[in-house]
Every structure is written in C-alpha cells, then in structure tokens.
Design a protein around this motif. Structure first.
Motif, mmCIF file in Angstrom:
data_model
loop_
_atom_site.group_PDB
_atom_site.id
_atom_site.type_symbol
_atom_site.label_atom_id
_atom_site.label_comp_id
_atom_site.label_asym_id
_atom_site.label_seq_id
_atom_site.Cartn_x
_atom_site.Cartn_y
_atom_site.Cartn_z
ATOM 1 N N LEU A 257 0.831 -1.205 0.000
ATOM 2 C CA LEU A 257 0.000 0.000 0.000
ATOM 3 C C LEU A 257 0.866 1.255 0.000
ATOM 4 C CD1 LEU A 257 -2.823 -0.943 2.552
ATOM 5 C CD2 LEU A 257 -2.939 -0.972 0.058
ATOM 6 N N ALA A 258 1.908 1.255 0.814
ATOM 7 C CA ALA A 258 2.796 2.417 0.865
ATOM 8 C C ALA A 258 3.484 2.636 -0.476
ATOM 9 C CB ALA A 258 3.836 2.227 1.976
ATOM 10 N N GLU A 259 3.942 1.555 -1.096
ATOM 11 C CA GLU A 259 4.601 1.672 -2.397
ATOM 12 C C GLU A 259 3.632 2.188 -3.457
ATOM 13 O OE1 GLU A 259 6.045 -2.260 -2.961
ATOM 14 O OE2 GLU A 259 7.823 -1.989 -1.697
ATOM 15 N N TYR A 260 2.395 1.700 -3.417
ATOM 16 C CA TYR A 260 1.394 2.187 -4.371
ATOM 17 C C TYR A 260 1.139 3.682 -4.187
ATOM 18 C CZ TYR A 260 0.050 -2.644 -5.602
ATOM 19 O OH TYR A 260 0.040 -3.945 -6.050
ATOM 20 N N ALA A 261 1.030 4.119 -2.932
ATOM 21 C CA ALA A 261 0.741 5.529 -2.671
ATOM 22 C C ALA A 261 1.864 6.422 -3.166
ATOM 23 C CB ALA A 261 0.503 5.739 -1.175
ATOM 24 N N VAL A 262 3.096 6.046 -2.906
ATOM 25 C CA VAL A 262 4.240 6.841 -3.364
ATOM 26 C C VAL A 262 4.291 6.858 -4.890
ATOM 27 C CG1 VAL A 262 6.765 6.941 -3.430
ATOM 28 C CG2 VAL A 262 5.581 6.531 -1.263
ATOM 29 N N ALA A 263 4.081 5.708 -5.511
ATOM 30 C CA ALA A 263 4.093 5.648 -6.978
ATOM 31 C C ALA A 263 2.980 6.502 -7.564
ATOM 32 C CB ALA A 263 3.950 4.198 -7.443
ATOM 33 N N GLY A 264 1.800 6.458 -6.941
ATOM 34 C CA GLY A 264 0.679 7.262 -7.429
ATOM 35 C C GLY A 264 0.956 8.744 -7.312
ATOM 36 N N ALA A 265 1.544 9.165 -6.190
ATOM 37 C CA ALA A 265 1.857 10.580 -6.009
ATOM 38 C C ALA A 265 2.889 11.046 -7.033
ATOM 39 C CB ALA A 265 2.365 10.818 -4.588
ATOM 40 N N ARG A 266 3.906 10.223 -7.267
ATOM 41 C CA ARG A 266 4.926 10.589 -8.253
ATOM 42 C C ARG A 266 4.329 10.704 -9.651
ATOM 43 N NH1 ARG A 266 9.943 10.693 -6.341
ATOM 44 N NH2 ARG A 266 10.541 9.392 -4.555
ATOM 45 N N SER A 267 3.493 9.741 -10.011
ATOM 46 C CA SER A 267 2.942 9.743 -11.366
ATOM 47 C C SER A 267 2.031 10.939 -11.605
ATOM 48 C CB SER A 267 2.173 8.442 -11.618
ATOM 49 O OG SER A 267 0.983 8.402 -10.861
ATOM 50 N N ALA A 268 1.374 11.413 -10.553
ATOM 51 C CA ALA A 268 0.448 12.539 -10.704
ATOM 52 C C ALA A 268 1.139 13.890 -10.584
ATOM 53 C CB ALA A 268 -0.648 12.439 -9.641
ATOM 54 N N GLY A 269 2.425 13.902 -10.201
ATOM 55 C CA GLY A 269 3.104 15.167 -9.977
ATOM 56 C C GLY A 269 2.573 15.880 -8.748
ATOM 57 N N TYR A 270 2.236 15.096 -7.741
ATOM 58 C CA TYR A 270 1.564 15.635 -6.556
ATOM 59 C C TYR A 270 2.550 16.399 -5.681
ATOM 60 C CZ TYR A 270 -1.887 15.887 -2.836
ATOM 61 O OH TYR A 270 -2.796 16.348 -1.920
ATOM 62 N N THR A 271 2.068 17.501 -5.066
ATOM 63 C CA THR A 271 2.836 18.227 -4.052
ATOM 64 C C THR A 271 1.913 18.542 -2.883
ATOM 65 O OG1 THR A 271 2.379 20.321 -5.181
ATOM 66 C CG2 THR A 271 4.500 19.273 -5.628
ATOM 67 N N GLY A 272 2.481 18.511 -1.679
ATOM 68 C CA GLY A 272 1.696 18.796 -0.479
ATOM 69 C C GLY A 272 1.390 17.527 0.290
ATOM 70 N N ALA A 273 0.452 17.640 1.231
ATOM 71 C CA ALA A 273 -0.019 16.485 1.990
ATOM 72 C C ALA A 273 -1.210 15.890 1.266
ATOM 73 C CB ALA A 273 -0.413 16.893 3.403
ATOM 74 N N GLY A 274 -1.211 14.574 1.121
ATOM 75 C CA GLY A 274 -2.323 13.903 0.438
ATOM 76 C C GLY A 274 -2.522 12.519 1.008
ATOM 77 N N THR A 275 -3.671 11.954 0.715
ATOM 78 C CA THR A 275 -3.988 10.627 1.232
ATOM 79 C C THR A 275 -4.503 9.740 0.111
ATOM 80 O OG1 THR A 275 -4.584 11.573 3.380
ATOM 81 C CG2 THR A 275 -5.356 9.349 2.917
ATOM 82 N N PHE A 276 -3.889 8.574 -0.023
ATOM 83 C CA PHE A 276 -4.324 7.579 -0.996
ATOM 84 C C PHE A 276 -5.143 6.529 -0.251
ATOM 85 C CE2 PHE A 276 -1.290 9.820 -3.379
ATOM 86 C CZ PHE A 276 -1.442 9.489 -4.726
ATOM 87 N N GLU A 277 -6.361 6.325 -0.715
ATOM 88 C CA GLU A 277 -7.294 5.448 -0.012
ATOM 89 C C GLU A 277 -7.482 4.142 -0.785
ATOM 90 O OE1 GLU A 277 -10.687 7.160 1.686
ATOM 91 O OE2 GLU A 277 -9.619 8.952 2.356
ATOM 92 N N PHE A 278 -7.560 3.044 -0.018
ATOM 93 C CA PHE A 278 -7.652 1.707 -0.592
ATOM 94 C C PHE A 278 -8.713 0.884 0.136
ATOM 95 C CE2 PHE A 278 -3.330 3.241 -1.074
ATOM 96 C CZ PHE A 278 -2.975 2.898 -2.368
ATOM 97 N N LEU A 279 -9.216 -0.116 -0.560
ATOM 98 C CA LEU A 279 -9.977 -1.184 0.068
ATOM 99 C C LEU A 279 -9.059 -2.394 0.195
ATOM 100 C CD1 LEU A 279 -13.449 -0.987 -1.726
ATOM 101 C CD2 LEU A 279 -12.825 -0.082 0.527
ATOM 102 N N VAL A 280 -9.189 -3.097 1.296
ATOM 103 C CA VAL A 280 -8.362 -4.272 1.544
ATOM 104 C C VAL A 280 -9.275 -5.430 1.928
ATOM 105 C CG1 VAL A 280 -6.536 -5.275 2.957
ATOM 106 C CG2 VAL A 280 -6.424 -2.851 2.313
ATOM 107 N N ASP A 281 -9.121 -6.548 1.234
ATOM 108 C CA ASP A 281 -9.872 -7.768 1.546
ATOM 109 C C ASP A 281 -8.870 -8.919 1.546
ATOM 110 O OD1 ASP A 281 -11.604 -9.845 1.899
ATOM 111 O OD2 ASP A 281 -12.874 -9.400 0.174
ATOM 112 N N GLY A 282 -8.394 -9.284 2.739
ATOM 113 C CA GLY A 282 -7.350 -10.300 2.813
ATOM 114 C C GLY A 282 -6.066 -9.803 2.186
#
Length: 451
Positions: A257-282
């Motif tokens: 999840l952490a790796e996905y969030a960092v990759a998503g922020a980089r790909s979007a050119g994100y700056t600032g504080a942000g939150t990546f939300e996920f669903l988890v099932d097992g």
C-alpha cells in the motif's frame, strides 16, 4: 522560516485552530476567516487577527471564493490554508488564488483537477500500476450504457459521483432491479451536492476494510509516506474511528500500500499532503481515491511519527524541500482517534445542534483533544456536527484502546437536545470483532443496533 509572514486560514472549527497553532510555532501571523456563526469560536480567539467573510450559510462565506480572496488580500496574507472540506479540493479556487498572487496550500490546480475527478483518478492510478476494482473508466450516461456496464462488472456494485467526497454521493446496488433507480438517484444527489451529476460504476466489496496511506511530496522530487491508517468504522461511509497502524494488516500488504501511494503521487506530480485510499480484503487491495488535502484523521499519524503535517504543508507551499526523508520516518506505538459528533445514533445519526452547557474534554498522558468549541458554545446547524477529536497513543493496541475508553468515559458534554456519539464509540471499542481486528466497513450497523 517558510517565507510567509501571514497565512489566511479559510476554515473553521478544530482544523482552523490546528493551523493557527502551527503558524504560531512557526512565527507566522495567522488570520482566521469566519462566518457570523463562528465569531466567538476558539480559532477566532486564538488567531493573531480575524475577518468576517459572510453569514452562517457556507455558500455565502466559507464556500464563497470572492469573500475569502478579498479577506486574504485585505489582511496582507501571502498564502491561504483551506483546511479540509469547503474550498480545500476546489481546483478553481486554487487557480483563483494563483491569479491573485496568493499561494494555495495544497497541490497545483491542474493536479487537483485531475485527482478530484474520481473516475479520472481511477484511470490515472491504473496507468501508474495501482490495482483498481472492475468498473467504468469514464462516467456513464444513459440506460443502455449503465445496464451494459453493470453486466460486465457484476453485482454487487457501487455507483459513485465523479465529483463526490466525504463519503457522499454513493449508492450500493445488490439486485438488478435496483440499478436504474439507483443510477437516477445518485445522479440527482450528485447534482445537488456537487453541482456535477456525472457518475461511474465500480465493483463493491462487501467485507472490505478501508485503509489509507498518508503521503508528503515537495516540489523538489521528494515523496515520502507516513504509514497507513485504518478507517473502517464508519457511519454513512463517513469515518468515526481511525487508527494507525492498521490492526491485523500483514506487513507485506502494508508495504505494498505504501509503495502504491508513493508511486501514485509521483505519477500525478503531486505536491503537499495527500492521502491515498484503498480497500483491503485479505491479500487483495484496490485503490479507490485520492484526498488532495489534510485529512480529519491526520493526528493519529502525527502521534506515531512526531511529524507536524501542517508544518510540512506550509513548508512545501513556500517552495522549500521536505524536512524529512523516508528513512527519517520511524512510526512507533499505536494511535487511535475517535470523532465525537453532536449526533443522535439512535435517530440515524441525526445532527443535534444546540447550546453546550457543559463541555469538559478529557486530559491525561498521551491524550490529545482537537476541538474548536467550548462550554457555552452554540453548535450551528449549518456545518458538520464534529465537536472534537480524541486522539490517544500507547505502546500497543490494547493499551491504546484502554486509554481511549478511559478518555471517552471522562468526556463530559451536554446541553438541551444535544446528543453525542460518545456512548456509541465506547460500544465500538468493546465490540469483539473490533478488538480482534476482524472488523470491516460493515461493523457499525450491528453495533448500533445492540444499543
């Protein structure tokens, strides 16, 4: 330190006071913009200066961009901190700030515009390699398109407003005969709530947990994550209890999840504080959305990491690099946050505005209370019903839950017609499924029915 002499705080309640306090620590002059309903608020009392921007109605005050901009310019602010809610995820407002020479404390308008469109964000994150649920990559229009998409996705599914947020603008469909009426009602609700009736479809996981990852990203290429939070205890898909780390989450899943969030922020050119939300099932995870602002539950992350997220927001907005690297982030212990709302759980969480004749928050070691109200305060009917956030920390989860229960038991709040969620929160903390970390987003209804 940041290059800002004055920051306008364009919000109310506990988050406005939260920003004021960090500004004070950073030797930044704070100005709170307030409505007539909030003239005697704790944030107004604490700020270096304040300016009234309109009447109680949000559309004529906190959501009215011209009044906010005029207040910033009149008071000499160089930046606007929007908090959460209101104008915080409005790319048009961020663009207006820029046109008036003001720094918007948040991501760039074009980035926010892409990510605030949840259907587009879903497509962007899929292209960045994040897992997404089966669904429509674009908003759907018309009966034939909705029916065809539903057949392809399968039931149960959820219809979501593309411009939605805060847990609003969603309808779950479990039977084929519910599909078209749900489509029409969700579009109507989206049109009223967000001024945008576009909706998209997504597969619905019945027994999922809601887990999110906090990220910080500066304009110099640095992106760090601050760990994950579990936000599965919800009413009407709005959070009531949050904790970090997510209990019972396997380390490899948390790492993904952490790796996905960092990759998503980089790909979007994100700056600032942000939150990546996920669903988890097992072991399965799926991206659902990005929140382009500070979250209500940010204190649980601060409690575990010792990092002031508002300070980092202001630092990033001023163009400076992050003060921390990934290797500097060393979360410890367990933090839990409970939201105390002026609501009646026995009446489907109906808001309970009114005068607080008694308001005595808890205190004690490792207990933090974020609130914007005080004894004698009249809870307005125009805004969210949040009274306070109680945050506790302990070395382990058992200790954190015990400390939270003790704090809630100590909390005294009353007034004519005022009900709160305190007793419900204590029942959640005692629930066997919650204590065993087997809870999902469906936990709250049976807990509420028991009471």
């Amino acid at each position: 330190m940041t290059g800002f002499d004055t920051v306008l705080v364009a919000n109310r309640g506990e988050i406005a006071l939260r920003v004021v306090r960090t500004c004070r620590e950073m030797a930044i002059r704070s100005v709170v913009a307030y409505s007539t309903a909030d003239r005697d608020s704790a944030a107004v009392r604490a700020a270096d200066a304040s300016v009234q921007i309109g009447p109680a109605a949000p559309q004529r005050s906190y959501n009215y961009a011209p009044a906010v901009i005029e207040a910033a310019l009149r008071t000499g602010a160089q930046a606007v901190h929007p908090g959460y809610g209101f104008l915080s995820e409005d790319p048009d407002f961020a663009e207006i700030c820029a046109r008036n020479g003001l720094v918007f404390v948040g991501p760039a308008p074009e980035v926010m515009a892409r990510l605030s469109d949840k259907a587009l964000a879903r497509t962007m994150m899929a292209e960045a390699g994040l897992p997404v649920l089966p669904g429509t990559g674009q908003p759907v229009t018309g009966r034939a398109e909705v029916v065809a998409a539903a057949r392809r996705i399968g039931l149960p599914l959820i219809i979501k407003a593309a411009a939605g947020g805060g847990g609003r603008g969603m309808t779950v469909v479990r039977r084929p005969d519910q599909l078209l009426s749900a489509y029409r009602s969700t579009r109507a609700a989206a049109r009223i709530g967000f001024g945008d009736d576009r909706v998209y479809l997504e597969r619905y996981w019945e027994r999922a947990r809601h887990v999110e990852v906090q990220v910080l990203a500066d304009g110099h290429g640095s992106v760090v994550h601050l760990g994950e939070r579990d936000c599965s205890v919800q009413r009407r898909r709005q959070k009531l209890v949050e904790e970090s780390p997510a209990p019972g989450l396997r380390p490899d899943v948390a790492r993904r999840l952490a790796e996905y969030a960092v990759a998503g922020a980089r790909s979007a050119g994100y700056t600032g504080a942000g939150t990546f939300e996920f669903l988890v099932d097992g072991d399965e995870v799926a991206f659902i959305e990005v929140n382009c602002r500070i979250q209500v539950e940010h204190p649980v992350t601060e409690a575990r990491t010792g990092i002031d997220i508002v300070r980092e927001q202001l630092t990033i907005a001023a163009g400076a690099p992050l003060s921390v690297r990934q290797e500097d982030v060393r979360p410890s212990g367990v933090a839990v946050e409970c939201r105390v709302n002026a609501e009646d759980p026995d009446r489907d969480f109906a808001p309970c505005p009114g005068r607080l004749d008694e308001f005595v928050p808890p205190a004690g070691p490792f207990v933090r209370v974020d609130t914007g109200v005080h004894q004698g305060w009249r809870v307005p009917s125009e805004y969210d019903s949040l009274l306070a956030k109680v945050i506790v920390w302990a070395p382990d989860r058992a200790g954190a839950l015990a400390r939270m229960d003790s704090a809630l038991r100590e909390f005294r709040v009353s007034g004519p017609g005022v009900h709160t969620t305190v007793s419900l929160l204590r029942r959640v903390l005692a629930d066997p499924e919650f204590r065993a970390a087997r809870h999902t987003t469906s936990l709250l209804d049976p807990v509420r029915d028991e009471g």
